[in-house]
Design a protein around this motif. Structure first.
Motif, PDB file in Angstrom:
ATOM      1  N   THR A   1      -8.405  -3.532   2.376  1.00 14.43           N
ATOM      2  CA  THR A   1      -9.286  -2.990   1.332  1.00 14.43           C
ATOM      3  C   THR A   1     -10.737  -2.901   1.772  1.00 14.43           C
ATOM      4  O   THR A   1     -11.476  -2.080   1.255  1.00 14.43           O
ATOM      5  CB  THR A   1      -9.299  -3.877   0.068  1.00 14.43           C
ATOM      6  OG1 THR A   1      -9.330  -5.229   0.508  1.00 14.43           O
ATOM      7  CG2 THR A   1      -8.120  -3.614  -0.804  1.00 14.43           C
TER       8      THR A   1
ATOM      9  N   GLU B   1      -3.415  -7.200   0.380  1.00 15.53           N
ATOM     10  CA  GLU B   1      -4.474  -6.182   0.476  1.00 15.53           C
ATOM     11  C   GLU B   1      -5.327  -6.372   1.726  1.00 15.53           C
ATOM     12  O   GLU B   1      -6.550  -6.497   1.623  1.00 15.53           O
ATOM     13  CB  GLU B   1      -5.360  -6.224  -0.773  1.00 15.53           C
ATOM     14  CG  GLU B   1      -4.528  -6.162  -2.046  1.00 15.53           C
ATOM     15  CD  GLU B   1      -5.337  -5.690  -3.230  1.00 15.53           C
ATOM     16  OE1 GLU B   1      -6.233  -4.867  -3.025  1.00 15.53           O
ATOM     17  OE2 GLU B   1      -5.047  -6.128  -4.350  1.00 15.53           O
TER      18      GLU B   1
ATOM     19  N   LEU C   1       1.641   7.419  -9.730  1.00 18.16           N
ATOM     20  CA  LEU C   1       1.614   8.455  -8.706  1.00 18.16           C
ATOM     21  C   LEU C   1       0.832   9.675  -9.170  1.00 18.16           C
ATOM     22  O   LEU C   1       0.129  10.309  -8.386  1.00 18.16           O
ATOM     23  CB  LEU C   1       3.039   8.864  -8.334  1.00 18.16           C
ATOM     24  CG  LEU C   1       3.727   7.921  -7.351  1.00 18.16           C
ATOM     25  CD1 LEU C   1       5.216   8.219  -7.282  1.00 18.16           C
ATOM     26  CD2 LEU C   1       3.091   8.036  -5.970  1.00 18.16           C
TER      27      LEU C   1
ATOM     28  N   CYS D   1      -1.757   9.793 -10.911  1.00 14.41           N
ATOM     29  CA  CYS D   1      -3.212   9.688 -10.826  1.00 14.41           C
ATOM     30  C   CYS D   1      -3.711   9.509  -9.396  1.00 14.41           C
ATOM     31  O   CYS D   1      -4.912   9.349  -9.179  1.00 14.41           O
ATOM     32  CB  CYS D   1      -3.822   8.684 -11.806  1.00 14.41           C
ATOM     33  SG  CYS D   1      -3.036   7.131 -12.012  1.00 14.41           S
ATOM     34  N   HIS D   2      -2.839   9.552  -8.426  1.00 16.03           N
ATOM     35  CA  HIS D   2      -3.316   9.522  -7.037  1.00 16.03           C
ATOM     36  C   HIS D   2      -4.184  10.765  -6.787  1.00 16.03           C
ATOM     37  O   HIS D   2      -3.838  11.858  -7.200  1.00 16.03           O
ATOM     38  CB  HIS D   2      -2.133   9.514  -6.068  1.00 16.03           C
ATOM     39  CG  HIS D   2      -2.552   9.215  -4.662  1.00 16.03           C
ATOM     40  ND1 HIS D   2      -3.018  10.190  -3.818  1.00 16.03           N
ATOM     41  CD2 HIS D   2      -2.629   8.059  -3.978  1.00 16.03           C
ATOM     42  CE1 HIS D   2      -3.342   9.631  -2.655  1.00 16.03           C
ATOM     43  NE2 HIS D   2      -3.108   8.337  -2.732  1.00 16.03           N
ATOM     44  N   PRO D   3      -5.344  10.570  -6.099  1.00 14.26           N
ATOM     45  CA  PRO D   3      -6.274  11.687  -5.917  1.00 14.26           C
ATOM     46  C   PRO D   3      -5.622  12.950  -5.351  1.00 14.26           C
ATOM     47  O   PRO D   3      -6.071  14.069  -5.626  1.00 14.26           O
ATOM     48  CB  PRO D   3      -7.303  11.144  -4.916  1.00 14.26           C
ATOM     49  CG  PRO D   3      -7.177   9.671  -4.956  1.00 14.26           C
ATOM     50  CD  PRO D   3      -5.841   9.322  -5.535  1.00 14.26           C
TER      51      PRO D   3
ATOM     52  N   GLU E   1      -1.150  -2.153 -10.791  1.00 15.01           N
ATOM     53  CA  GLU E   1      -2.558  -2.254 -11.150  1.00 15.01           C
ATOM     54  C   GLU E   1      -3.068  -3.677 -10.967  1.00 15.01           C
ATOM     55  O   GLU E   1      -2.296  -4.631 -10.885  1.00 15.01           O
ATOM     56  CB  GLU E   1      -2.755  -1.831 -12.608  1.00 15.01           C
ATOM     57  CG  GLU E   1      -2.642  -0.347 -12.844  1.00 15.01           C
ATOM     58  CD  GLU E   1      -2.476  -0.051 -14.314  1.00 15.01           C
ATOM     59  OE1 GLU E   1      -3.401   0.514 -14.893  1.00 15.01           O
ATOM     60  OE2 GLU E   1      -1.438  -0.410 -14.885  1.00 15.01           O
ATOM     61  N   SER E   2      -4.378  -3.792 -10.965  1.00 13.39           N
ATOM     62  CA  SER E   2      -5.031  -5.088 -10.857  1.00 13.39           C
ATOM     63  C   SER E   2      -4.553  -6.011 -11.981  1.00 13.39           C
ATOM     64  O   SER E   2      -4.475  -5.594 -13.133  1.00 13.39           O
ATOM     65  CB  SER E   2      -6.531  -4.850 -10.951  1.00 13.39           C
ATOM     66  OG  SER E   2      -7.206  -6.059 -11.066  1.00 13.39           O
TER      67      SER E   2
ATOM     68  N   HIS F   1      -3.184  -1.390  -3.360  1.00 14.44           N
ATOM     69  CA  HIS F   1      -3.341  -0.548  -4.542  1.00 14.44           C
ATOM     70  C   HIS F   1      -3.090   0.907  -4.210  1.00 14.44           C
ATOM     71  O   HIS F   1      -3.048   1.749  -5.087  1.00 14.44           O
ATOM     72  CB  HIS F   1      -4.783  -0.634  -5.066  1.00 14.44           C
ATOM     73  CG  HIS F   1      -5.017  -1.851  -5.858  1.00 14.44           C
ATOM     74  ND1 HIS F   1      -5.943  -2.777  -5.511  1.00 14.44           N
ATOM     75  CD2 HIS F   1      -4.422  -2.305  -6.972  1.00 14.44           C
ATOM     76  CE1 HIS F   1      -5.917  -3.757  -6.389  1.00 14.44           C
ATOM     77  NE2 HIS F   1      -4.997  -3.492  -7.275  1.00 14.44           N
ATOM     78  N   ASP F   2      -3.004   1.182  -2.920  1.00  6.25           N
ATOM     79  CA  ASP F   2      -3.083   2.568  -2.495  1.00  6.25           C
ATOM     80  C   ASP F   2      -1.696   3.095  -2.126  1.00  6.25           C
ATOM     81  O   ASP F   2      -1.124   2.726  -1.103  1.00  6.25           O
ATOM     82  CB  ASP F   2      -4.024   2.645  -1.280  1.00  6.25           C
ATOM     83  CG  ASP F   2      -4.317   4.070  -0.886  1.00  6.25           C
ATOM     84  OD1 ASP F   2      -3.592   4.974  -1.332  1.00  6.25           O
ATOM     85  OD2 ASP F   2      -5.267   4.275  -0.116  1.00  6.25           O
ATOM     86  N   PHE F   3      -1.179   3.968  -2.967  1.00  2.45           N
ATOM     87  CA  PHE F   3       0.124   4.547  -2.687  1.00  2.45           C
ATOM     88  C   PHE F   3       0.100   5.349  -1.387  1.00  2.45           C
ATOM     89  O   PHE F   3       1.125   5.516  -0.727  1.00  2.45           O
ATOM     90  CB  PHE F   3       0.588   5.423  -3.862  1.00  2.45           C
ATOM     91  CG  PHE F   3       1.805   4.886  -4.559  1.00  2.45           C
ATOM     92  CD1 PHE F   3       2.993   4.689  -3.858  1.00  2.45           C
ATOM     93  CD2 PHE F   3       1.776   4.577  -5.912  1.00  2.45           C
ATOM     94  CE1 PHE F   3       4.119   4.190  -4.494  1.00  2.45           C
ATOM     95  CE2 PHE F   3       2.902   4.079  -6.561  1.00  2.45           C
ATOM     96  CZ  PHE F   3       4.076   3.882  -5.839  1.00  2.45           C
ATOM     97  N   GLY F   4      -1.083   5.846  -0.995  1.00  2.00           N
ATOM     98  CA  GLY F   4      -1.194   6.550   0.282  1.00  2.00           C
ATOM     99  C   GLY F   4      -0.870   5.623   1.448  1.00  2.00           C
ATOM    100  O   GLY F   4      -0.192   6.010   2.403  1.00  2.00           O
TER     101      GLY F   4
ATOM    102  N   ALA G   1       2.810   5.037   1.557  1.00  2.31           N
ATOM    103  CA  ALA G   1       3.485   6.193   2.160  1.00  2.31           C
ATOM    104  C   ALA G   1       3.378   6.151   3.681  1.00  2.31           C
ATOM    105  O   ALA G   1       4.348   6.374   4.394  1.00  2.31           O
ATOM    106  CB  ALA G   1       2.881   7.488   1.625  1.00  2.31           C
ATOM    107  N   GLN G   2       2.187   5.821   4.177  1.00  2.00           N
ATOM    108  CA  GLN G   2       1.979   5.792   5.618  1.00  2.00           C
ATOM    109  C   GLN G   2       2.783   4.696   6.291  1.00  2.00           C
ATOM    110  O   GLN G   2       3.363   4.893   7.345  1.00  2.00           O
ATOM    111  CB  GLN G   2       0.499   5.505   5.917  1.00  2.00           C
ATOM    112  CG  GLN G   2      -0.377   6.715   5.940  1.00  2.00           C
ATOM    113  CD  GLN G   2      -1.745   6.364   6.504  1.00  2.00           C
ATOM    114  OE1 GLN G   2      -2.362   5.381   6.109  1.00  2.00           O
ATOM    115  NE2 GLN G   2      -2.221   7.161   7.427  1.00  2.00           N
ATOM    116  N   LEU G   3       2.756   3.512   5.702  1.00  2.00           N
ATOM    117  CA  LEU G   3       3.162   2.315   6.431  1.00  2.00           C
ATOM    118  C   LEU G   3       4.556   1.786   6.083  1.00  2.00           C
ATOM    119  O   LEU G   3       5.263   1.300   6.954  1.00  2.00           O
ATOM    120  CB  LEU G   3       2.129   1.211   6.149  1.00  2.00           C
ATOM    121  CG  LEU G   3       2.399  -0.134   6.804  1.00  2.00           C
ATOM    122  CD1 LEU G   3       2.140  -0.033   8.297  1.00  2.00           C
ATOM    123  CD2 LEU G   3       1.539  -1.223   6.183  1.00  2.00           C
TER     124      LEU G   3
END
Ligand code: ATP
Ligand code: ATP
Ligand code: SF4
Ligand code: MG
Ligand code: MG
Lengths: 333, 330
Positions: free
Chosen positions: B191, B188, B263, B265-267, B47-48, B221-224, B227-229
Motif C-alpha cells: 500500500t 497489504e 468490482l 467501482c474499480h476505476p 472494505e476497510s 484493497h485493490d482488485f487490480g 488480478a495481477q498476482l
C-alpha cells in the motif's frame, strides 16, 4: 483556478539533506540528498499532486515545508513572506497555517484516549472553548469521514488500519487550516471509503478555500483530485503540469513507465507489464547527468552530461529530459 | 493446471472471533473460512474494517486484546493451530513455517534498534559463529536488494526512522522472507509503494511462489493487484467470507452482490471514483443473517433469517448468498 493568482506557498530550489554529522557512538552517516533542488508553487485553493517513486523525497518535502526538517538551501515563501532560514521552532511557528496529515495513520493517535476525547482535546488546544461547538464539529467530521457516532468511545487499538487513517484525517481537517499537506491520505482505504474521504477533502476545499499538497501513489486518485501534478524521481521534479495533459501525453520516460505500471483488472497481467530495469537509485551516490539514466530505455551518451533542467513542452507543462524530441513522447504511451 | 486436487497447506474453517468492548461483545469474525493451496497465492479483499487483518493474524494466534476465538479451526496440514499456546506458535510456527508481513510499516519496527539487529534476529540458524553471522548478513542484504531497497549494503546500520514509508514496508517484506518460510501471510504489503516499485515486488513474490513453491495469503484493497498476482481470492464483508474462487472466474462472473458492487467501482469499470453506498456496519450491532443485506439491492426477507450456507455453483467457486441456493453444484 486563474493562473495569475499570487502563490500562497512558494518553494524555490529547495535542497534537504540527511546525515553527514557523526552519529551517536558511530561512524559518520552517509549524506542522503533527499530533496535536490525542487521548486513548487501552490496557488490559493489549488490542489497540487505529488507523485513519485517510494523514497524519492515526497515526505521530506512535506516535512521541510512544515519546518520539521531544516532545509539545506532554498527559499520558502508563505503569502509572500520568507519563512525559510529560520531556527526550527520559529520556522514551525511561521508556518503554523500549514498542517500535515501524517503518512503513518497511527502516529497522531494517543493509545490512552478515546477517539472522541482526542478530537475534543485537539479542538480545545486550538482555542475552541465552546463545548457545544466542539461536539458539533466532531460529530460532523466523523460522519464526513464515514465513521458513525459509536466511534467516539472507541480506542485506537480497536480500529482497523483504514479506520485509524480516517480518524487521522478528521483530526487535521477539524482544525480547518489554510494549507494541508496530505501524505498518502487514501493508502489502505478501500474504494468506498476512499470515495467518501475524497468527497470530504474536496468539499472542504470548496467550503473553506483550502489549498492542498496531495502526496499519493494512487494515480487514479491524483487524476480526480488535483488539477496539477508534479512527478518526482530521486529528489527532483522530472515533470510538472496539468494533470489531464500529463496523463494523456506523459513526456518524461519515468512518467511513462509509471503510468504503464498501474495494475489492470486482467488476470495474469503481471507478466505482460515490464518492470523498470536496473538497480533502485541511490540518494547517497548520485550519478552524473540525468539520475534516471541507469534505468531509462532511451538513455544516450548526452544524458550523462548535465542534470536536465525542466523545459517547457506545452502550456504550463514542463519535463526534464534531453531526448524528448527523439523519444516520440508526443504519441500517447 | 487442474491436476489431481491437492490438499490445502492451510485451511481456516468456520472461524468466529469475538472481542469484549465497553459496549458489549463484538463478533468481528463470523464463520469465516479460507483454503490456501500449495504453491498458490490467495488474495483476501473487502472494505476497510471487514476483518481481513483479524483473519490472517488469528492464524498466528494474534487476537485483539479481550478477543477470543469462539468457534472453528485453523489447520496447518494436520495440525490445528487454534488453541495452541502462544509460545508454541511463536517458537514453532511464526518465522519458521509461516512468515508474516504486518499491515503497518510504521509501528512494526522498533524505533530504538538498528534495522540490522531486527532483521538478523529473524534469520534463525543454529550457532552464532562469526562465519554464520556473516552469511546471515549477506543473505539479508541480498533480500534487501531483491525488494529494491537502495544502498542495501548500508541499510542494516540505519534506524527505522531513516527510511521512507515504502522503504520500511520493504524492510518488513525482506524480514518475512528471511527465514525462507513455506507460507507467507502478507497484510497489504504494497500500500505504501508506487506502482513501479509495487510491480517489481509482485514479480518477486510471484517468482518465489513458482521457484520455491511458496504459498501466500495476500490481503489487499485493490482488485487490480488481485488480478495481477493471485490465483484464487476470498471476498470478505463485515467479518464474513462471502465468496471465494479462482481469480479469473470471480472477476468475470462474480456471484455475490457485494463482489459485483466492489468490482463495479474499480476505476477501470466505473466512470467516476465511487463507492458502494452505505458503510460497513459496526461489529457491535451487525445486521442479522447476511450482514450485507442492508446495503444489498437484491435483499429479500430470507437474507436476514440467518447466514446463508456456503454453496459452490461452480467447482471451486463458492458463495454465501440466498440468490444462489439452488445453483449448488455437487
Ligand atoms: N532521517 C533520515 N535520515 C536519513 N535518511 C533519510 C531520513 N529520512 C528520510 N531519509 C531518506 O531520504 C529519502 C527520501 O525519503 P522520503 O521519506 O521523503 O521519501 P518518500 O518519497 O516520502 O517515500 P515513500 O513514498 O516511500 O513514503 C529516502 O531515501 C530515505 O531513506
Ligand atoms: N480490540 C478491538 N475491539 C473492538 N473492535 C475491534 C478490535 N479490533 C478490531 N476491531 C474491529 O474489528 C473489525 C475488523 O478489523 P480488521 O482490522 O480485521 O479489519 P480490516 O479488514 O483489516 O480493515 P483495514 O482494511 O482497514 O485494515 C473492525 O471493525 C474493527 O473496528
Ligand atoms: S535525459 Fe536521457 S536518461 Fe534521462 S530520461 Fe531523458 S532520455 Fe532518459
Ligand atoms: Mg513518504
Ligand atoms: Mg487490516
Amino acid at each position: 483556478m486563474s493562473g495569475n493568482d499570487a502563490a500562497l506557498l512558494e518553494i524555490e530550489d529547495l535542497v534537504t539533506e540527511f546525515g553527514g554529522a557523526k552519529a551517536f557512538l558511530g561512524k559518520p552517516q552517509r549524506i542522503v540528498r533527499a530533496v535536490d533542488g525542487v521548486s513548487l508553487q501552490l496557488k490559493p485553493g489549488q490542489a497540487l499532486g505529488l507523485v513519485g517513486e517510494s523514497g524519492c523525497g515526497k515526505t521530506t518535502i512535506a516535512k521541510t515545508a512544515l519546518g520539521l526538517v531544516r532545509e539545506k538551501s532554498g527559499t520558502m515563501r508563505l503569502d509572500g513572506r520568507v519563512v525559510s532560514g529560520l531556527a526550527p521552532k520559529e520556522a514551525r511557528r511561521a508556518r503554523a497555517t500549514v498542517q500535515y496529515v501524517h503518512q503513518d495513520p497511527g502516529a497522531a493517535l494517543d493509545p490512552w484516549w478515546s477517539i472522541g476525547h482526542a478530537l475534543d482535546e485537539t479542538l480545545r488546544i486550538h482555542g475552541i472553548s465552546d463545548k457545544g461547538e466542539r461536539t458539533t464539529r466532531i460529530d460532523e467530521m466523523l460522519r464526513a469521514v464515514g465513521l458513525d457516532a459509536t466511534f467516539r468511545t472507541r480506542y485506537p487499538h480497536e480500529l482497523s488500519g483504514g479506520q485509524q487513517r480516517r480518524v487521522g484525517l478528521a483530526r487535521i481537517l477539524v482544525l480547518r487550516p489554510r494549507i494541508v499537506i496530505l501524505d498518502e491520505p487514501t493508502s489502505g482505504l478501500d474504494l468506498s471509503v476512499q470515495a467518501t474521504v475524497l468527497g470530504v477533502i474536496d468539499e472542504l476545499r470548496q467550503r473553506f478555500g483550502l489549498t492542498y499538497l496531495f502526496v499519493s501513489h494512487d494515480l487514479s486518485v491524483v487524476e480526480r483530485m488535483c488539477e496539477e501534478v508534479a512527478i518526482m524521481y530521486l529528489g527532483r521534479i522530472v515533470e510538472i503540469g496539468p494533470t489531464k495533459e500529463i496523463f494523456a501525453r506523459p513526456q518524461h520516460p519515468y512518467t511513462r513507465a509509471l503510468l504503464a505500471a498501474a495494475p489492470r483488472l486482467e488476470p495474469g497481467s503481471l507478466n505482460d507489464t515490464p518492470a523498470l530495469p536496473g538497480d533502485p537509485p541511490s540518494p547517497t551516490n548520485l550519478v552524473s547527468g540525468c539520475t534516471f539514466r541507469p534505468r531509462c530505455a532511451f538513455a544516450a551518451p548526452k544524458c550523462a552530461e548535465a542534470r536536465p533542467p525542466l523545459r517547457s513542452v506545452g502550456e504550463r507543462h514542463s519535463a526534464a529530459c534531453v531526448r524528448l524530441e527523439e523519444t516520440g513522447a508526443d504519441t500517447p504511451a | 493446471m487442474m491436476l489431481e486436487k491437492p490438499a490445502p497447506v492451510l485451511e481456516i474453517r468456520d472461524l468466529s472471533v469475538s472481542v469484549g468492548t465497553d459496549e458489549g461483545e463484538a463478533r468481528i469474525l463470523d464463520n469465516a473460512g479460507l483454503a490456501l493451496m500449495p504453491g498458490s497465492i490467495h488474495g483476501v479483499v473487502g472494505e476497510s474494517g471487514c476483518g481481513k487483518s483479524t483473519l490472517i493474524r488469528a492464524i498466528l494466534g494474534i487476537l485483539p486484546k479481550r478477543g477470543r476465538a469462539t468457534h472453528g479451526s485453523i489447520m496447518l496440514g494436520e495440525r490445528n493451530l487454534l488453541g495452541l499456546p502462544a509460545d508454541t506458535l511463536q517458537k514453532d510456527v511464526r518465522g519458521r513455517a509461516i512468515g508474516f508481513i504486518p499491515q503497518d510499516p510504521f509501528q512494526a519496527l522498533n524505533p530504538v534498534f538498528r534495522v540490522g539487529t531486527q532483521l538478523l534476529e529473524t534469520v534463525r540458524t543454529p550457532g552464532d559463529s562469526k562465519a554464520t553471522r556473516e552469511t546471515k548478513k549477506a543473505h539479508v542484504i541480498s533480500l534487501l536488494k531483491a525488494v529494491q531497497l537502495p544502498d542495501a549494503e548500508h541499510a542494516l546500520d540505519r534506524y527505522p526512522h531513516q527510511f521512507s514509508g515504502g522503504q520500511r514496508q520493504r524492510l518488513l517484506i525482506a524480514a518475512a522472507l528471511a527465514s525462507a518460510p513455506g507460507i507467507i501471510l502478507a497484510d497489504e504489503p504494497t500500500t505504501a509503494l508506487d506502482v513501479t516499485t509495487q510491480l517489481q515486488i509482485l514479480k518477486l513474490l510471484r517468482g518465489l511462489a513458482i521457484e520455491r513453491g511458496l504459498s501466500m495469503i495476500f490481503v489487499t484493497h485493490d482488485f487490480g493487484v488481485v488480478a495481477q498476482l493471485c490465483d484464487t481470492v476470498t471476498v470478505m464483508y463485515a467479518g464474513q467470507t462471502v465468496e471465494s474462487g479462482p481469480v479469473a472466474q470471480v472477476l468475470k462472473a462474480p456471484f455475490h452482490p457485494y463482489t459485483q458492487m466492489l468490482l463495479a467501482c474499480h476505476p477501470e469499470r466505473a466512470k467516476e471514483l465511487a463507492g458502494i453506498p452505505g458503510a460497513v456496519p459496526s461489529p457491535l450491532r451487525p445486521p442479522q443473517g447476511c450482514r450485507f443485506n442492508p446495503r444489498c439491492p437484491s435483499a429479500r426477507p430470507a437474507c436476514s433469517a440467518g447466514q446463508p450456507p456456503r454453496v459452490a455453483p461452480q467447482p471451486g467457486h463458492a458463495v454465501r448468498c440466498v440468490l444462489h441456493l439452488d445453483e449448488a453444484a455437487a
